[in-house]
Design an enzyme around this catalytic site. Structure first.
Site, PDB file in Angstrom:
ATOM      1  N   GLU A  69      18.680  -4.155 -11.372  1.00  0.00           N
ATOM      2  CA  GLU A  69      18.220  -2.846 -10.927  1.00  0.00           C
ATOM      3  C   GLU A  69      18.251  -1.838 -12.084  1.00  0.00           C
ATOM      4  OE1 GLU A  69      20.921  -2.302  -7.634  1.00  0.00           O
ATOM      5  OE2 GLU A  69      20.175  -4.138  -6.718  1.00  0.00           O
ATOM      6  N   GLU A  89      20.388  -6.867  -3.844  1.00  0.00           N
ATOM      7  CA  GLU A  89      21.309  -7.795  -4.502  1.00  0.00           C
ATOM      8  C   GLU A  89      21.257  -9.188  -3.902  1.00  0.00           C
ATOM      9  OE1 GLU A  89      22.203  -4.778  -3.420  1.00  0.00           O
ATOM     10  OE2 GLU A  89      22.502  -3.720  -5.326  1.00  0.00           O
ATOM     11  N   ASP A  94      31.309  -4.126  -8.039  1.00  0.00           N
ATOM     12  CA  ASP A  94      31.575  -3.961  -6.605  1.00  0.00           C
ATOM     13  C   ASP A  94      30.393  -4.426  -5.743  1.00  0.00           C
ATOM     14  OD1 ASP A  94      33.988  -1.638  -6.871  1.00  0.00           O
ATOM     15  OD2 ASP A  94      32.501  -1.704  -8.454  1.00  0.00           O
ATOM     16  N   PHE A  95      29.194  -4.351  -6.277  1.00  0.00           N
ATOM     17  CA  PHE A  95      28.016  -4.699  -5.471  1.00  0.00           C
ATOM     18  C   PHE A  95      27.816  -6.207  -5.389  1.00  0.00           C
ATOM     19  CE2 PHE A  95      26.223  -0.588  -7.503  1.00  0.00           C
ATOM     20  CZ  PHE A  95      27.172   0.159  -6.834  1.00  0.00           C
ATOM     21  N   HIS A 143      33.420   1.747  -6.582  1.00  0.00           N
ATOM     22  CA  HIS A 143      32.777   1.589  -7.895  1.00  0.00           C
ATOM     23  C   HIS A 143      33.797   1.312  -8.995  1.00  0.00           C
ATOM     24  CE1 HIS A 143      29.441   3.641  -5.818  1.00  0.00           C
ATOM     25  NE2 HIS A 143      28.651   3.296  -6.809  1.00  0.00           N
TER      26      HIS A 143
HETATM   27  C1  LIG Z   1      24.469  -2.009  -3.019  1.00  0.00           C
HETATM   28  C2  LIG Z   1      24.224  -1.044  -4.105  1.00  0.00           C
HETATM   29  N1  LIG Z   1      23.356  -1.365  -5.085  1.00  0.00           N
HETATM   30  C3  LIG Z   1      23.136  -0.508  -6.102  1.00  0.00           C
HETATM   31  C4  LIG Z   1      23.774   0.689  -6.151  1.00  0.00           C
HETATM   32  C5  LIG Z   1      23.564   1.643  -7.311  1.00  0.00           C
HETATM   33  N2  LIG Z   1      22.747   2.755  -6.885  1.00  0.00           N
HETATM   34  C6  LIG Z   1      23.302   3.880  -6.418  1.00  0.00           C
HETATM   35  S1  LIG Z   1      22.182   4.947  -5.854  1.00  0.00           S
HETATM   36  C7  LIG Z   1      20.914   3.934  -6.241  1.00  0.00           C
HETATM   37  C8  LIG Z   1      19.519   4.337  -5.950  1.00  0.00           C
HETATM   38  C9  LIG Z   1      19.302   4.506  -4.507  1.00  0.00           C
HETATM   39  O1  LIG Z   1      17.991   4.853  -4.258  1.00  0.00           O
HETATM   40  P1  LIG Z   1      17.572   5.451  -2.870  1.00  0.00           P
HETATM   41  O2  LIG Z   1      18.054   4.599  -1.773  1.00  0.00           O
HETATM   42  O3  LIG Z   1      16.106   5.709  -2.938  1.00  0.00           O
HETATM   43  O4  LIG Z   1      18.367   6.821  -2.785  1.00  0.00           O
HETATM   44  P2  LIG Z   1      18.262   8.086  -3.767  1.00  0.00           P
HETATM   45  O5  LIG Z   1      19.219   7.866  -4.883  1.00  0.00           O
HETATM   46  O6  LIG Z   1      16.856   8.190  -4.233  1.00  0.00           O
HETATM   47  O7  LIG Z   1      18.678   9.229  -2.921  1.00  0.00           O
HETATM   48  C10 LIG Z   1      21.387   2.756  -6.807  1.00  0.00           C
HETATM   49  C11 LIG Z   1      20.549   1.657  -7.286  1.00  0.00           C
HETATM   50  C12 LIG Z   1      24.690   0.976  -5.109  1.00  0.00           C
HETATM   51  N3  LIG Z   1      25.390   2.110  -5.098  1.00  0.00           N
HETATM   52  N4  LIG Z   1      24.879   0.108  -4.099  1.00  0.00           N
END
Ligand SMILES: Cc1ncc(C[n+]2csc(CCOP(=O)(O)OP(=O)(O)O)c2C)c(N)n1
Ligand SMILES: [Mg+2]
Lengths: 326, 327
Positions: free
Chosen positions: A29, A60, A85-86, A129
């Site tokens: 990602e 994931e 953690d993920f 995290h």
């Molecule tokens: C399971 C998981 N995968 C990856 C992440 C890392 N991460 C945190 S926010 C994010 C983006 C999320 O995008 P979206 O759902 O569109 O929400 P936005 O940030 O745009 O509000 C990612 C990849 C996470 N926190 N949890």
């Protein structure tokens, strides 16, 4: 030699392997233009393009399973998960699939993939995290588990990981990404199951993993001033584990302390402690084998609480003294 | 969707409250951003500046008994659901007086007394949890509805798909509310899904799905109200996709290489949910410029007090480290 960061050392190994082996690719990602949550893959998209630096949806489960399938069919995927953690969401593919596939199929397949997991506390990222769950992985037959503590080790071990034919879990510490040390530009590998004696000493052996290696070395410096000489061993790979180096050292120093960031209870340090207890080093012990690990609590957000939850340099010093001066 | 305010079901008072809540969220986050830059906030924070209408519009359709699950970008949801900003600010500063007693931080603010089942550091984790909260409502005949906030990126997690299907077959009182702000951390929704609208996915699960303008608080409130009414009357879940835009970077350090400054400017200058709504209220003589300034002044004082409260609050004592791990 030039100094580079731990993050760049990992990147350099990936880049060098990708240049020499077309089958190696990375998926994860935000690893494209963003360069990864910790910048480890920055610039890789420019060199290798989106076919081999695959920016994935937040999925994931799909991307870990996809790495397994691609690996079975001859690719050598590197999977970057943003925070260790993920991995919970990817665990079925890693534990139920990748780890046992070869065994269940009677040796008829292999799954050469690397799962990169940024782990550890200290960044104020709180309970979801900041975990250190390497013991979970070490518990699973079929997985290789690597946990480098220096840029030099990270580069050499990453090359080894990519070229290994088993699923490899590669624990990176978020707090080490910016740490620097001498790293050769040329390719080199560090074999699995070979510990590194980071510092020689006489009075006690500290076996430390991850960021605790650095903290133990700092503790060693201060203890030296007080006339206590400790040996610091970094196993570097948890599975396979270099038992000999640990046992020989304890036979020499007669005392052993295992230091790790993960929750002390049922952590990998317990494995190391019992290994020593069951070995010929037992007869040489002048003190009980000790562990110093994290408090059994989720990692708190508040920085003072967070520090109190995992061993700090002062805690290591105190613990060493309590053993040596008994 | 109807955009003429005269035809809305909301009183002038309610509409002013919506504007005020949006302004409070923005001011709160601007203060948070400043504190973060001053090094007073550890870790990271995810700001929803530019997205205030989704949080406020959606929560306007909920009663105090209704629940929400929130995300890593949760300050707006929390405030819109009625959180107090003093303990919120204190939590962000890691203080003992914070919602999580300093242990959770920005990504884990929760207040069950007002129906906020928590922000979440795990993308999409709130959808199955919200589904479970809706199951409890159904089994205990409580009558409350659960609204799950999540992002466009979250819609690609298995948890999204599994939760929608489960909620559908069990006919649960839940509203799945997607804030499509066009990007995950960096991944553009256009590259990460191969369909026009995330709401199209509703069809696969046999539930209604709508795409709405997430920067129009009235449109959000009305669409959510319809979904909430369906849920409450036993007709099951709805998927709402509200299109919006996060003005800031994803979190603390983001060079925003995945999008253009022009695109950002366009959203800021022509689609700001707050100034748009303010202009409409003034045009329709519901609000005066003077009132607007007064509201902002009150908010500024409130924020100032929250920051002082947070800064003056004590750190959690070290003896609390192992408290609240088990019941
Ligand atoms: C399971 C998981 N995968 C990856 C992440 C890392 N991460 C945190 S926010 C994010 C983006 C999320 O995008 P979206 O759902 O569109 O929400 P936005 O940030 O745009 O509000 C990612 C990849 C996470 N926190 N949890
Ligand atoms: Mg998004």
């Amino acid at each position: 030699m030039r100094e580079i960061t731990y993050a760049n050392a990992i990147k350099e190994a990936m880049v060098q392997e990708m240049r020499s082996n077309e089958d190696v690719f990375i998926l994860g990602e935000d690893i494209g233009v963003f360069g990864g949550a910790f910048g480890v893959t920055s610039g890789m998209l420019d060199e290798f393009g989106p076919e081999r630096v695959r920016n994935t949806p937040i999925s994931e489960s799909a991307i870990s399973g996809c790495a397994v399938g691609a690996a079975m069919m001859g690719m050598r995927p590197i999977l970057e998960l943003q925070f260790s953690d993920f991995v919970m969401i990817a665990l079925d593919n890693i534990v139920n699939q990748a780890a046992k596939m070869r065994y269940m199929f009677g040796g008829k397949t292999h799954v050469p993939m690397v799962v990169r997991l940024p782990s550890g506390s200290g960044l104020g990222m709180a309970a979801q995290h900041s975990q250190s769950l390497e013991a979970w992985m070490a518990h699973v037959p079929g997985l290789i588990v690597i946990q480098p503590s220096t840029p030099y080790d990270a580069k050499g071990l990453m090359k080894t990981a990519i070229n290994n034919d088993n699923p490899v879990i590669f624990y990176e510490h978020k707090g080490l990404y910016n740490s620097k040390s001498d790293v050769p530009e040329d390719e080199y590998d560090i074999p699995l199951g070979v510990a590194d004696v980071k510092k020689e000493g006489e009075d006690l052996t500290v076996i430390a993993t991850g960021i605790m290696v650095q903290r133990s070395l700092q503790a060693a410096e201060q203890l030296e001033k007080e006339g206590i000489s400790i040996e610091v061993i970094d196993p570097r790979t948890l599975v396979p584990l270099d038992k000999e180096t640990i046992i020989e050292s304890v036979i020499k120093t007669n005392r052993a302390l295992v230091v790790y960031e993960a929750v002390e209870r049922s952590g990998y340090g317990a494995e190391i402690a019992s290994l020593i207890g069951e070995s010929e080093a037992f007869d040489f012990l002048d003190a009980p084998i000790s562990r110093l690990g994290g408090i059994a609590t989720p990692i708190p957000y508040n920085p003072s609480l967070e520090k109190a939850a995992v061993p700090q340099v002062e805690d290591i010093i105190e613990k060493v003294k309590s053993i040596v001066q008994k | 969707m109807v955009n003429n305010l005269e035809e809305t079901i909301y009183s002038n008072q309610q509409m002013k409250k919506m504007l005020t809540d949006m302004m409070l969220i923005r001011s709160f986050e601007e203060a948070v951003e400043k504190l973060f830059q001053e090094g007073k906030i550890p870790g990271t924070m995810h700001l929803c500046i530019g997205q205030e209408a989704t949080a406020v519009g959606a929560c306007a359709a909920l009663t105090d008994e209704d629940k929400i699950t929130s995300t890593h970008r949760g300050h707006g949801h929390s405030i819109a659901k009625g959180a107090e900003i003093k303990p919120m600010m204190a939590e962000l500063l890691g203080k003992a007086t914070g919602y999580g007693k300093g242990k959770g931080g920005s990504m884990h603010i929760a207040d069950l007394t007002i129906g906020n089942l928590g922000a979440n550091g795990i993308v999409a984790a709130g959808l199955p949890i919200g589904t479970g909260a809706a199951l409890a409502s159904q089994m205990k005949k409580k009558g409350y509805v659960v609204l799950c906030f999540f992002g466009d990126g979250a819609a690609n997690e298995g948890a999204f798909h599994e939760a929608l299907n489960l909620a559908s077959i069990w006919n649960l009182p839940v509203v799945f509310f997607c804030e499509n702000n066009q990007y995950g951390m960096s991944g553009p929704v256009k590259e990460m899904v191969n369909i026009e609208h995330i709401s199209d996915r509703a069809k696969s699960y046999g539930i209604p799905g709508f795409t709405i303008n997430g920067n129009d608080v009235i449109e959000v409130a009305k669409a959510t109200q319809e979904a909430v009414d369906r849920a409450r009357s036993g007709e099951g879940p709805t998927l709402i996709e509200a299109e919006t835009y996060r003005w800031r970077g994803h979190s603390r350090s983001d060079a925003r290489k995945y999008r253009t400054r022009e695109e950002e400017k366009d959203w800021r200058n022509t689609k700001d949910p707050i100034s748009k709504f303010k202009e409409r209220l003034i045009e329709e003589s519901i609000l005066t410029e003077k009132e607007f300034l007064e509201i902002q002044k009150t908010i500024d004082t409130e924020i100032h007090e929250a920051v002082s409260f947070a800064e003056e609050s004590p750190e959690p004592s070290l003896d609390t480290l192992e408290v609240d791990i088990y019941v």
